[in-house]
Every structure is written in structure tokens, then in C-alpha cells.
Enzyme design. Structure first.
Site, PDB file in Angstrom:
ATOM      1  N   HIS A  63      19.591   4.925   0.234  1.00  0.00           N
ATOM      2  CA  HIS A  63      20.439   5.626   1.197  1.00  0.00           C
ATOM      3  C   HIS A  63      21.733   5.966   0.465  1.00  0.00           C
ATOM      4  CE1 HIS A  63      17.930   4.260   4.692  1.00  0.00           C
ATOM      5  NE2 HIS A  63      17.691   3.260   3.859  1.00  0.00           N
ATOM      6  N   PHE A  64      21.798   7.153  -0.106  1.00  0.00           N
ATOM      7  CA  PHE A  64      22.959   7.522  -0.910  1.00  0.00           C
ATOM      8  C   PHE A  64      24.091   8.134  -0.074  1.00  0.00           C
ATOM      9  CE2 PHE A  64      21.001   7.792  -5.471  1.00  0.00           C
ATOM     10  CZ  PHE A  64      20.854   6.428  -5.466  1.00  0.00           C
ATOM     11  N   ARG A  65      23.901   8.186   1.250  1.00  0.00           N
ATOM     12  CA  ARG A  65      24.975   8.389   2.229  1.00  0.00           C
ATOM     13  C   ARG A  65      25.546   9.797   2.305  1.00  0.00           C
ATOM     14  NH1 ARG A  65      23.404   4.292   5.184  1.00  0.00           N
ATOM     15  NH2 ARG A  65      24.174   2.239   4.567  1.00  0.00           N
ATOM     16  N   ASN A  95      18.529   9.226   7.160  1.00  0.00           N
ATOM     17  CA  ASN A  95      19.490   8.862   8.205  1.00  0.00           C
ATOM     18  C   ASN A  95      20.932   8.996   7.710  1.00  0.00           C
ATOM     19  OD1 ASN A  95      18.642   6.657   6.576  1.00  0.00           O
ATOM     20  ND2 ASN A  95      19.409   5.179   8.054  1.00  0.00           N
ATOM     21  N   HIS A 179       9.808   2.514   8.906  1.00  0.00           N
ATOM     22  CA  HIS A 179      10.594   1.310   9.170  1.00  0.00           C
ATOM     23  C   HIS A 179      10.018   0.736  10.450  1.00  0.00           C
ATOM     24  CE1 HIS A 179      14.700  -0.816   9.580  1.00  0.00           C
ATOM     25  NE2 HIS A 179      13.926  -1.264  10.557  1.00  0.00           N
ATOM     26  N   HIS A 238       9.831  -1.966   3.195  1.00  0.00           N
ATOM     27  CA  HIS A 238      10.555  -3.246   3.202  1.00  0.00           C
ATOM     28  C   HIS A 238       9.849  -4.364   3.980  1.00  0.00           C
ATOM     29  CE1 HIS A 238      12.031  -1.184   6.739  1.00  0.00           C
ATOM     30  NE2 HIS A 238      13.053  -0.618   6.148  1.00  0.00           N
ATOM     31  N   ASP A 312      16.052  -0.371  -1.086  1.00  0.00           N
ATOM     32  CA  ASP A 312      16.684  -0.054   0.195  1.00  0.00           C
ATOM     33  C   ASP A 312      18.209  -0.052   0.027  1.00  0.00           C
ATOM     34  OD1 ASP A 312      16.916   0.671   2.845  1.00  0.00           O
ATOM     35  OD2 ASP A 312      16.490  -1.315   3.652  1.00  0.00           O
ATOM     36  N   HIS A 316      27.761  -0.106   2.267  1.00  0.00           N
ATOM     37  CA  HIS A 316      28.781  -0.075   3.319  1.00  0.00           C
ATOM     38  C   HIS A 316      30.075  -0.601   2.716  1.00  0.00           C
ATOM     39  CE1 HIS A 316      25.933   0.618   6.625  1.00  0.00           C
ATOM     40  NE2 HIS A 316      25.171  -0.320   6.101  1.00  0.00           N
TER      41      HIS A 316
END
Length: 446
Positions: A63-65, A95, A179, A238, A312, A316
Site C-alpha cells: 500500500h504505497f498510499r 484502497n 482480504h 495475508h 502488506d 502510517h
């Protein structure tokens, strides 16, 4: 310009041997076994005496945001951290903000990665309760698959409409990655613990009690049942519980499997006993569970019920990890340290170094049918990682490249360090420094 990496211990396709690799970017030209080499003029020589050469890691879940959450990380920053960790390709999740659930949003990500990513890249398309028609426009040569959230996670992409799920599972030829956590089980557990202890008392140790093994198994088993009935290529992301392993088999070669599975490095390293020390720093969805779960997952990696080991990676800010287990963000940064951790576990005898390469390079390439990557073979793209197995180092803030600036492994002593990373025949990382003006390529799928 040609490059020759010589005198390396090459770890590839289940064995290790001394040899050399000749690169003519972007491809591997020759692989030599033994010390004898032909006369090579106009060739840059890298002497890898005492070091291990392996295919670059392919991380199938990051998740590289970007877009929308770039205060945590972005494609540029996190791909630099990936290169430092020996990761040469990544598959990013949808996401973000906005989520990658339309073709224009997907195309934006590809353009952004072409401009900024140090490593190779591709992007999952996110399924929702109402975007099946949009998903039908995807070209499977350019996306790894569809991502469905069967349990709520970071972002609002829960797919809980039965008819929509049956359409996704039954009417697409794309791989579906899920997921899997059962929302009604999680809600029931949450209500129970809030009533019993009060919301403020629910520290990180309650996270695996709320998102428990039942929540995982109930959702995973439903997904497997539906996929088996409809012939879907299903990839369970996961895996965190021993019970879910009963849904998997090791009786078929990977190329023949319709149901495949991934676990992540944190489920191989941590257990619920570690919440007392690390707290929310090891809070992920699904939750890190018991030492018995961890032992079973390690065994499943070795016996090939689990096909892939990934990260994963989900950065944050530390401020977002504060509060009780209901408020603290789930996820953490891992892509820079995953290979070092897996080699540490190999040093402890839990895995072999050949198994690490299989699960982090060979199998991701095979499972997603990635074109000419994941192996050290002539004609394949030169995505390579050279590791120094005699270089001890400690994870410290000064050597962390994640934009969020922290790692759950701070203070950890590792015994293997990535010396250099090569992406498409170009040096992307060397001796602690990410190389400038190096860009990855979009992955293609067969």
C-alpha cells in the site's frame, strides 16, 4: 554497456552455486556456473566474492498510499525503500483516496509510477458492490487481478453483496485476491469486549481477540467454497491462522492450483506475546495471532500450502498508531526489511535461503504469470539483488527510508544486508544509497 557480476553464490531455482551473471540491460544475457569465464571486453565487472546473488523480490501486496494519503508514503518514497530492501517489483493495492475502482484512476497510477517509481510496478483494481461493469473493461495483460475486501480494512471498499460476489467470482477470467475477515464476527467480538471491559481498556492485545481466527476462517472458507464452485482463480491474502491452512493443499504444482495463498513476514516473526512490547506497532488487519498459529504458518511455507511470502507494507504516521486498538490505524511499514527478516529466519533454521527465494521471487512471478521475471535465466529481465551475508547492521531511524520514518524492527540486529539492487539491468541501490534517475517498468502478465 555490459555488466558482469562474478564470483557470487547464486541462489536460484532451488539450489546455490558459485557463478556469474552477464547483463545486457534490460536482460540477463548469460549465466555461468563455476569460476571459468570467457574474455569479456567493454564490460563493467562487479566482484561479488562472498556475497549471495538472487532474483529481486516481487512483493505482491503493498500500500504505497498514492494518491490521497501521501503524508504516509508515496510511490516515489516507498519504491526507494523497496529498492533498499532488495525488492525489484511490487503490486500495489487499490484502497487509496480516491480508491482505484475506475479505469481513469488505474491509468493515473500507472502514469504516476512511470514518472516516479524506482522499481517495477503494477496495480490491483478494486472491486466494489457496484463497479462490476467497469472491472469488465480491464486487460488482464496489464493488471495482476482484482482485489476484493471481504472484511472492512483501511478505506471503504467492503464487498458484501452476494450477487455482486457471485458475478466477480463467476464471470471474470482475472485472478481474484481477497482480504477475508467476517464482519459480523468482528462486530460481535467488538461488542462483547466493549461491554465486558469498556472501550478505553481495549489495548493492542485485544486486537487478535476481536479480529480472531473465527473471523478469518469464516470468510476464507466461504471464499474458497464459492471459488471452487465457480472455477475462480482465488488468491487468499495475508493468511494469519492455522485453521485457514486446512483450506489449502500442497498436492498440486503451483501452475495447476486454482486456490493459492500468501502470508506476510509479520505473521512469521511476531505472535500475540509481542503485543506487550510493541503494542500498536504490530497492529495489522488481520491481526497477529498466537505462537501456535505462527508455527503452523511457518510449516505451511515450507511444505508449500502457502505459496508466497509478502509484506502488506502499509505505512502510517506514528501519531496515527496511537490510542486503543479500536482507534489506532492498522498496518505498518515493512518493504525495506522483509528480505533481511526472512534471511534472519533462515539463519535460525526456520527456512532455507533457497526457500526464501522461492517464496519471495519465483512463486510470485509464477502465480501472477509475470512476464520474464522472478528467476535468474538468460532472456529474463535483469532484476537482481546482491546480499552480503556477513554484514551485521541495526535498524535505526537514520537508515529507514520510509516516509513515515519508523519501523517495528527499530533496534533489530540483522546479519544480512542488501549490498546492491539491479532493476532491468540498471543499478538502483548500492551501499546504502538509492541511485538517481533510475525508473522501473510496468509489469506485464502472460
Amino acid at each position: 554497456m555490459k555488466t558482469l557480476i562474478k564470483n557470487a553464490l547464486i541462489i536460484n531455482e532451488g539450489r546455490s552455486f558459485t557463478g556469474a551473471v552477464l547483463i545486457e540491460a534490460p536482460y540477463i544475457s548469460r549465466v555461468y556456473e563455476g569460476a571459468a569465464l570467457p574474455d569479456l571486453s567493454d564490460t563493467e565487472i562487479i566482484d561479488a566474492e562472498g556475497k549471495w546473488l538472487m532474483p529481486g523480490v516481487i512483493d505482491d501486496q503493498v500500500h504505497f498510499r498514492e494518491p490521497g494519503l501521501t503524508h504516509k508514503g508515496c510511490i516515489a518514497s516507498e519504491s526507494r525503500a523497496a529498492a533498499a530492501g532488495g525488492v525489484t517489483s511490487f503490486l500495489d493495492m487499490p484502497n487509496t483516496n480516491p480508491p482505484t475502482v475506475t479505469i481513469p484512476e488505474l491509468e493515473w497510477k500507472f502514469r504516476r509510477a512511470a514518472e516516479t517509481s524506482v522499481t517495477n510496478y503494477s496495480f490491483f483494481f478494486g472491486g466494489t458492490n457496484d463497479n462490476y461493469a467497469e472491472a469488465g473493461k480491464l486487460d488482464r495483460r496489464h493488471v495482476p487481478g482484482l482485489k476484493l475486501f471481504l472484511g472492512a480494512s483501511t478505506g471503504n471498499m467492503l464487498v458484501d453483496n452476494t450477487d455482486t460476489l457471485r458475478r466477480f467470482f463467476g464471470e471474470t477470467d482475472l485472478l481474484i485476491a481477497v482480504h477475508a475477515e467476517k464482519e459480523d464476527v468482528i462486530r460481535r467480538n467488538k461488542a462483547f469486549y466493549i461491554e465486558k471491559y469498556g472501550e478505553e481498556a481495549l489495548d493492542a492485545a485485544f486486537h487478535p481477540l476481536i479480529r480472531d481466527a473465527e473471523a478469518c476462517y469464516a470468510s476464507s472458507s466461504e471464499a474458497v467454497e464459492l471459488a471452487s464452485a465457480l472455477g475462480t482463480r482465488l488468491h487468499l491474502l495475508h493468511i494469519s491462522t492455522a485453521r485457514e491452512l486446512t483450506l489449502l493443499n500442497n498436492h498440486q504444482p503451483l501452475s495447476a492450483k486454482r486456490i493459492t495463498a500468501e502470508t506476510c513476514v509479520h505473521y512469521l516473526r511476531f505472535s500475540d506475546a509481542d503485543y506487550a512490547r510493541y503494542g500498536n506497532l504490530i497492529k495489522w488487519n488481520p491481526a497477529v495471532k498466537t505462537s501456535a498459529d505462527r508455527a503452523a504458518i511457518r510449516e505451511a511455507v515450507n511444505d508449500n500450502r502457502i505459496d508466497i511470502v509478502a509484506t502488506d507494507h502499509a505505512p502510517h504516521l506514528l501519531s496515527e498508531k496511537e490510542g486503543n486498538c479500536l482507534r489506532a490505524a492498522s498496518g505498518g511499514p515493512l518493504v525495506q526489511h522483509a528480505l533481511a527478516l526472512m534471511l534472519e529466519l533462515a539463519l535460525q533454521g526456520i527456512f532455507t535461503k533457497e526457500k526464501v527465494v522461492e517464496k519471495m521471487a519465483h512463486h510470485p512471478a509464477e502465480l501472477f504469470r509475470i512476464d520474464r521475471r522472478g528467476y535468474i535465466r538468460p532472456g529474463y529481465y535483469a532484476d537482481l539483488t546482491l546480499v552480503d551475508p556477513h554484514c551485521k547492521w541495526v535498524v535505526e531511524k537514520e537508515n529507514i527510508l520510509y516516509r513515515c520514518g519508523w519501523s517495528p524492527f527499530e533496534g533489530q540486529l540483522f546479519h544480512h544486508r542488501v549490498h546492491l539492487t539491479i532493476v532491468n539491468g540498471n543499478l538502483a541501490f548500492r551501499d546504502g544509497e538509492v541511485c538517481d534517475n533510475v525508473y522501473g517498468m510496468a509489469l506485464t502478465f502472460c
